[in-house]
Write an enzyme that holds these catalytic residues in place. Structure first.
Site, PDB file in Angstrom:
ATOM      1  N   THR A 138       0.840  -1.264  -0.065  1.00  0.00           N
ATOM      2  CA  THR A 138      -0.029  -0.048  -0.066  1.00  0.00           C
ATOM      3  C   THR A 138       0.818   1.413   0.010  1.00  0.00           C
ATOM      4  O   THR A 138       2.028   1.425   0.781  1.00  0.00           O
ATOM      5  CB  THR A 138      -0.887  -0.134   1.160  1.00  0.00           C
ATOM      6  OG1 THR A 138      -1.732  -1.261   1.033  1.00  0.00           O
ATOM      7  CG2 THR A 138      -1.690   1.285   1.142  1.00  0.00           C
ATOM      8  N   GLY A 168       2.626  -2.952   8.428  1.00  0.00           N
ATOM      9  CA  GLY A 168       3.054  -3.137   9.996  1.00  0.00           C
ATOM     10  C   GLY A 168       4.564  -3.535   9.867  1.00  0.00           C
ATOM     11  O   GLY A 168       5.129  -4.189   8.921  1.00  0.00           O
ATOM     12  N   GLU A 177      -7.170  -5.691   3.495  1.00  0.00           N
ATOM     13  CA  GLU A 177      -7.384  -6.896   2.605  1.00  0.00           C
ATOM     14  C   GLU A 177      -8.603  -6.614   1.549  1.00  0.00           C
ATOM     15  O   GLU A 177      -9.006  -7.459   1.386  1.00  0.00           O
ATOM     16  CB  GLU A 177      -7.651  -8.153   3.643  1.00  0.00           C
ATOM     17  CG  GLU A 177      -6.455  -8.864   4.234  1.00  0.00           C
ATOM     18  CD  GLU A 177      -5.071  -9.088   3.310  1.00  0.00           C
ATOM     19  OE1 GLU A 177      -5.354  -9.264   2.244  1.00  0.00           O
ATOM     20  OE2 GLU A 177      -3.999  -8.738   3.713  1.00  0.00           O
TER      21      GLU A 177
END
Lengths: 667, 659
Positions: free
Chosen positions: B138, B177, B421
């Site tokens: 992303t 993350g 997701e």
């Protein structure tokens, strides 16, 4: 810096294409051009004041946020007096700019402690407490809610037992559930509290009464002997506030500390009953009307952020080979956001209506005409619930419409949500509020069936008795619903409300006929009753929005408001088609038409969407959102914002040396 | 001792809680393993979540790293392996509060997308934690729409390297993350350029931090993206690449390769990529979505029998709030939905396992259906469960708003699942594309997958129910759902065709129908969920003790859906107004029946107090005592607030009295 001052090209284009002047609509929302001018003047006083500047609250701990809030609140009180700002609405603006729409630790002192002294203290008590409180020698809070009891006041367990020997009240928290819990400013800030307790004198319980209770030593701020007081710990939001607990063990206060303007306890313990006090109704109406206004404002802020961001964000492709479109061009995105925009406008007008009606009626109170108060009380209970539920869900939809970035605190929406969502609970839990309105509706229905006329917003129930709703009658009326005419849609909502009130009342009667007790019958009908209240409130909102249109003189503004009003009404039908289809208020074909019209309206409103949120006129500082910035320079400012994150304070985080490195060398 | 208000609820259970727990676990062996894992984790003080609600973002992150490191040791000690039966319960026991989850995705992506040589080189390093990985897809300006990514990787044949760049601010990697502070490496997705030609998005292994002192590598700017609504324990990060060079061998090359001379070669099928997404979407449902919903139900329902408020009958004690019809109507449908989605998860898992077997035989026929199901159910389940948790939160009144209730953190975490997701609206539209295609095929008499054959049989019909009891028949309500779904798909397909025939371009027509298309997808998933629930109950014949209560829950799930979406069933007259009144009556009648078993039904989820971490929801029901004790632990009560000395004292001491 020059580049930063430039407006994002997409937003510039959106603003140039608007069909109306945004200021004109701002004036309508503020209640006139002069009010807008004054609001902006006060806003500038706060925003240009270096004393009110501070680091982004998102990067502060809870303790630091509390500290900042206390600092600003103290300054605020001084400056309000320095500037001579005394009008309640102007104080509200000032406070809201200082605290950027967040609650603050002195809220309960200013909003409950001082007003309660004014309305419930005797002149002698006012001499003792009011000026010290006004000068903040005394900081007070209002301690009503207990750990085990909230909306149902009669269940409160704290006791105040009168001891004629010493002429004192002995206050006790007899159980864990009776510990005062939640009052704002109680944990760390206040040195006094108005405590609600069950009064016992001469061996009898006289019900709930209010007492002024010192809780911390003046000078050292240490809790007084017999008092256990503290902060209730972290919450979803409200980080600025020290919501507190208070436990009292045989804590004595002088007889003169009971608020005795109405009820009294004489030195020998004789209890003197209060003369009836209808004014408390008035206070509740007032506070609930503030929540309706707050629903509108909070939803408007979320819409401003989501709609501006959707005009800046480009994603995917609509037409093969063309550049990525603004996400606001997707029908699904419009379908998420525009009905909420329409709702925000609708709630603004409802909030203004209640406020004006309240002021008109409380003008009558001095003349003794309180006849409209019960209806207004019943109506505001339901509208408080209806608008806060809707706004609560709407804020979340706005956040989700911003995708991943909405989840970051830099979007500002998480903060709006956690600050707003408790209003579904405080000042009357929403379901309980809906049932209060339902009680009034059923009462009105019963009046009508026994041949009496009812007036006001429920007068549509009169029609029920004249022409009993028969399926075929209603069906015959359906052709008259014109789905592009707001006035005609008001009639459709009216028919729906009438039918649901009647259905709930009949179901209630059926339960009673089964020889159920009154309370049990009520409980077994309560889902129907809540639906009836919702339908009634929905009708009131559509009606008030429609009524507002005729007051707008500027044609361009009226046109765009009419589109929003139609969208609000039609979207509401499309989300509740069952109610309109089941008794034939609308036909299948009309519902299909409604769905089609909703989609057409989305496209019609699209060019004005950014201008419509600009009209809410939130200053960037107040909005507190990187995604919703007026200039639309979203991405570069997200990066600047992130660099200030606490995790970024050092280049290598300490956990590397403490945990990661030892693991890597071991394995 | 247990609060008598909770104890009495357990005495009247109509079924054996332990039996239901074992059945939900899929056998007594699983129950035993699960309890052993939970016990091992919870008895270890390093994994304690006791102070979680009082910690800052920095402290949460550090704790998560400490736990992740300790977990490696623990697994070794206990003899747990990644392929063992214990593994799936570890994460549940940790309640997700642990770092290095993206490290696992890093490993998974190399195993799926890397060549054998790459796997041999990187996987051992990663599983030994010689490096810590992340997964950087992303960007600030791009999420679900992958083709729009802007990061570039230009091949330089003279040095045999790729040069990675972030050409503009919106191209910065954002959100991954473990990347803000922990990761040393990442798999970065970038547009591949060879001699000026773009070959689309490809994955590259990029080192971002020194393995020696953890400082950032040359050309790398990385850090934490700042506070979020939740996930305080995770260092979601940003990454800016400026002329970062990686060797040619660092492009993951299972399916394609850049040869030394710059020739681009592609082989194999990339369809398997879809399969990865499908597997992630299905696996997140259980741990990230359905479990938290079950926890929220447990907390809210237990609290609702302890909390007493107002009176139902004059002269009696104040009533438990769960005895109010409105409270039942808030909570019990969420409980039924938690069960419904628990079963749907089993259904999807089975579908997935069958699909996997076929794919291993190089048969990709099931992929479109699998992809459509996983997308649609990911959207429907996350959306439904998110609102269920919020309903539970608000049903607990003021105390639900305290972090100590556990509900705010469940809520803020689950709501992220609506976006990660794959954003839900986009996923629903992917499902819709499949449904429309199948509908067209079925109408033309071509074969379609069994799950959608019902689309062929759309005809005007009427519901045969005669009285309210008929609506407790699974055949009646399943058929109503089927009819509604088929109607929405067929009418949207007709609308699309009309638009196209009237000259509207295909993509414009699609955008004009997207609101209806999303509704059709939801209706389809809702139908499958009801049908699957009914079939699950049917199969319970051997377990008479629990079949009856499961049947009630199934009825409630189905009728709640009709009650709250009445218009869709009334629309073409499938249900009449009178029948809708019967549905409402049956639905409301079910509430007090399920009410009696509400506490045993949440007890059967078998969450320990530690895993609920809630002052309101613990097994013994000593709500108020616990709330009071936990509040004392708040740091705000530990010392005199500095605010007093700095601000309050001057404020209270006459600074103002002159005014």
């Amino acid at each position: 810096a020059a580049a930063m001052a430039m407006m994002n090209a997409d937003l510039r284009r959106e603003r140039a294409a608007a069909t109306f002047q945004t200021e004109l609509l701002t004036h309508i929302l503020d209640g006139g051009a002069e009010r807008t001018r004054r609001r902006k003047e006060i806003e500038a006083l706060v925003l240009n004041d270096p004393d009110f500047q501070h680091e982004d609250l998102n990067f502060l701990s809870r303790s630091e946020r509390y500290e900042q809030a206390i600092r600003k609140s103290s300054l605020m009180v001084m400056k309000l007096r320095e500037y001579g700002i005394a009008d309640p609405e102007e104080i509200y603006w000032f406070k809201s700019f200082v605290h950027r729409g967040r609650p603050e630790p002195l809220d309960l002192h200013l909003g409950m402690f001082l007003p309660t002294l004014l309305t419930q203290a005797t002149p002698e008590q006012q001499d003792r407490f009011f000026m010290p409180a006004w000068n903040l020698d005394i900081i007070g809070t209002y301690a009503q809610t207990e750990m085990g009891h909230g909306t149902h006041l009669r269940g409160l367990e704290t006791t105040a037992t009168y001891d004629p020997a010493t002429q004192e009240f002995i206050l006790n928290s007899p159980t864990v559930t009776s510990i005062k819990w939640w009052p704002g400013g109680l944990g760390k800030t206040s040195n006094h509290a108005i405590v609600l307790a069950q009064l016992y004198t001469q061996g009898q319980c006289k019900g709930l009464h209010a007492f002024i209770v010192p809780i911390r030593q003046l000078g050292t701020h240490e809790p007084l002997p017999g008092i256990t007081v503290g902060d209730i710990g972290p919450k979803f939001g409200f980080d600025e506030i020290d919501n507190g607990y208070l436990k009292m063990d045989n804590y004595r206060i002088p007889r003169e500390n009971m608020l005795m303007k109405y009820a009294q306890v004489e030195p020998d313990g004789t209890y003197v009953k209060p003369v009836s006090d209808k004014l408390t109704y008035g206070t509740m109406v007032f506070i609930r009307s503030l929540i309706v206004g707050d629903s509108a404002r909070s939803l408007s802020r979320a819409c401003t952020i989501a709609i501006r961001y959707s005009a800046v964000r480009h994603q995917s492709e609509l037409k093969p080979g063309e550049p990525e479109p603004q996400i606001l061009d997707y029908q699904t995105q419009q379908y998420k956001l525009f009905p909420l925009l329409a709702t925000a406008y609708a709630f603004h007008f409802v909030g203004a209506y209640i406020k004006n009606t309240y002021h008109r009626i409380s003008g009558d109170i001095s003349d003794g005409d309180l006849s409209e108060l019960p209806e207004l009380h019943a109506l505001t209970a339901g509208l408080k619930a209806f608008t806060s539920w809707t706004a609560n869900a709407g804020i979340e939809e706005c956040r989700m419409a911003c995708g991943g970035h909405g989840y970051s605190r830099c979007s500002g929406i998480p903060d709006i949500y956690v600050t707003f969502t408790p209003s579904c609970t405080y000042e009357g839990e929403n379901t309980v509020m809906m049932l209060q309105t339902a009680r009034f509706l059923v009462k009105s229905y019963t009046q009508v069936t026994s041949g009496q006329q009812v007036t006001g917003m429920v007068s549509y129930l009169n029609d029920l008795s004249r022409q009993r709703i028969q399926p075929q009658h209603v069906a015959a009326r359906t052709v008259t619903v014109r789905i592009n005419d707001p006035a005609s849609l008001v009639e459709a909502y009216k028919a729906r409300a009438a039918r649901l009130v009647e259905a709930a009342a009949k179901n209630l009667q059926a339960e009673l006929n089964h020889r159920k007790s009154k309370e049990e019958a009520w409980n077994r009908t309560s889902v129907d009753l809540v639906r009836a209240s919702e339908a009634h409130c929905h009708y009131v909102v559509v009606k008030l929005f429609t009524a507002k249109l005729s007051e707008v003189s500027n044609a361009a503004v009226r046109a765009v408001l009419t589109e929003l009003c139609l969208l609000y009404a039609l979207y509401g039908i499309s989300k509740n088609t069952g109610d309109f289809l089941q008794v034939g208020i609308l036909t299948d074909a009309q519902i299909t038409q409604v769905n089609q019209s909703v989609k057409e309206l989305l496209a019609i409103i699209r060019p004005n969407a950014v201008a419509l949120v600009d009209s809410f006129d939130f200053h960037d500082v107040h909005l507190g959102s990187v995604l919703g910035r007026y200039d639309g320079n979203v991405y570069e400012n997200m990066f600047e914002w992130a660099k200030k994150s606490p995790l970024n304070k050092t280049e290598v985080h300490q956990s590397f040396h403490k945990h990661l490195k030892p693991m890597q060398s071991k394995l | 001792s247990v609060n008598p208000d909770l104890a009495s609820e357990r005495q009247t259970a109509s079924f054996s809680v332990e039996k239901l727990t074992v059945w939900l676990d899929g056998g007594v062996e699983n129950t035993r393993t699960r309890r052993a894992v939970v016990e091992a984790i919870e008895s270890d003080p390093v994994f304690s979540r006791e102070n979680q609600y009082f910690q800052s973002q920095n402290e949460r992150y550090e704790a998560a790293v400490r736990k992740a490191v300790h977990l490696q040791k623990k697994m070794h000690e206990m003899g747990w392996t990644e392929n063992g039966p214990e593994y799936k319960y570890i994460y549940r026991a940790l309640a997700g509060d642990v770092a290095f989850l993206l490290h696992r995705i890093f490993v998974r992506s190399i195993s799926m997308l890397g060549s054998d040589k790459q796997i041999a080189k990187w996987i051992p390093l990663a599983s030994q934690y010689q490096l810590i990985g992340s997964y950087a897809q992303t960007e600030l300006g791009h999420g679900t729409y992958l083709q729009g990514l802007e990061t570039t990787a230009v091949f330089d044949s003279t040095t045999q390297e790729f040069i990675l760049n972030t050409p503009k601010i919106s191209a910065m990697k954002w959100w991954p993350g473990d990347m803000g502070r922990s990761a040393t490496h990442t798999v970065a997705f970038a547009q591949l350029y060879i001699q000026g030609k773009c070959y689309g998005v490809h994955p590259f292994i990029v080192q971002i931090r020194s393995l020696r002192d953890h400082s950032l590598c040359p050309g790398i700017t990385a850090g934490d993206i700042g506070p979020k609504m939740s996930f305080e324990h995770a260092d979601n990060g940003f990454l800016l690449l400026q002329g970062v060079r990686v060797p040619r061998e660092n492009m993951l090359s299972k399916f394609c390769e850049v040869q030394p001379d710059g020739t681009y070669v592609r082989w194999g099928s990339q369809k398997i990529n879809y399969f990865t997404m499908t597997s992630v979407r299905i696996s997140l449902l259980s741990d990230e979505v359905i479990m938290p919903t079950m926890k929220a139900c447990t907390i809210a329902i237990r609290y609702s029998v302890v909390r007493r408020q107002s009176k139902l009958k004059p002269g009696e004690q104040e009533a438990k709030i769960l005895d109010y019809q409105t409270q039942q109507e808030k909570l019990l449908p969420q409980l039924a939905a938690a069960y419904a989605f628990y079963f749907i998860n089993d259904y999807l898992q089975e579908l997935f396992d069958n699909g996997y077997k076929e794919i291993q035989k190089k048969n990709f026929d099931m992929l479109p259906e699998l992809h459509a199901f996983s997308s649609g159910f990911k959207a429907v389940v996350t959306q439904h469960c998110t609102s269920a948790v919020e309903i539970c939160l608000r049903a607990c009144g003021g105390h639900g708003y305290s972090l100590l209730s556990g509900l705010p953190s469940l809520y803020t975490k689950i709501l992220a699942s609506c976006i990660y997701e794959g954003e839900n609206t986009i996923l629903l539209l992917q499902t819709a594309r499949f449904l429309i295609k199948c509908f067209m095929a079925a109408s033309a008499g071509q074969p379609v997958p069994p799950s959608v054959t019902y689309l062929a049989a759309v005809k005007p019909r009427r519901c045969p129910a005669k009285n309210k009891l008929d609506f407790l028949s699974p055949d009646i309500y399943t058929e109503a759902y089927q009819h509604m779904a088929a109607r929405l798909v067929s009418s949207t397909a007709a609308k699309l065709q009309d638009l196209i025939q009237s000259g509207v371009k295909k993509h414009d027509a699609w955008n004009q129908c997207t609101v209806q298309l999303a509704q059709a997808s939801k209706a389809h998933c809702h139908y499958i969920a009801v049908k699957n629930f009914a079939e699950t109950v049917e199969k319970l014949q051997t377990q008479a003790g629990i079949q009856e209560i499961m049947k009630h829950l199934c009825d409630l799930f189905a009728l709640h859906g009709i009650f709250s979406n009445a218009g869709a069933f009334l629309h073409d007259g499938y249900l009449s107004g009178a029948q809708m009144d019967m549905v409402t009556a049956s639905y409301l009648d079910l509430l007090p029946i399920i009410r009696k078993d509400a506490v045993p039904l949440v007890d059967a989820f078998d969450f320990t107090d530690r895993s609920l971490n809630s002052a309101l929801g613990s097994y013994d029901g000593h709500v108020y005592q616990r709330l009071y004790e936990w509040a004392q632990k708040s740091p705000t009560n530990k010392q005199m607030s500095p605010a007093y000395e700095k601000y309050l004292k001057p404020l209270l001491h006459n600074k103002l009295s002159k005014l």
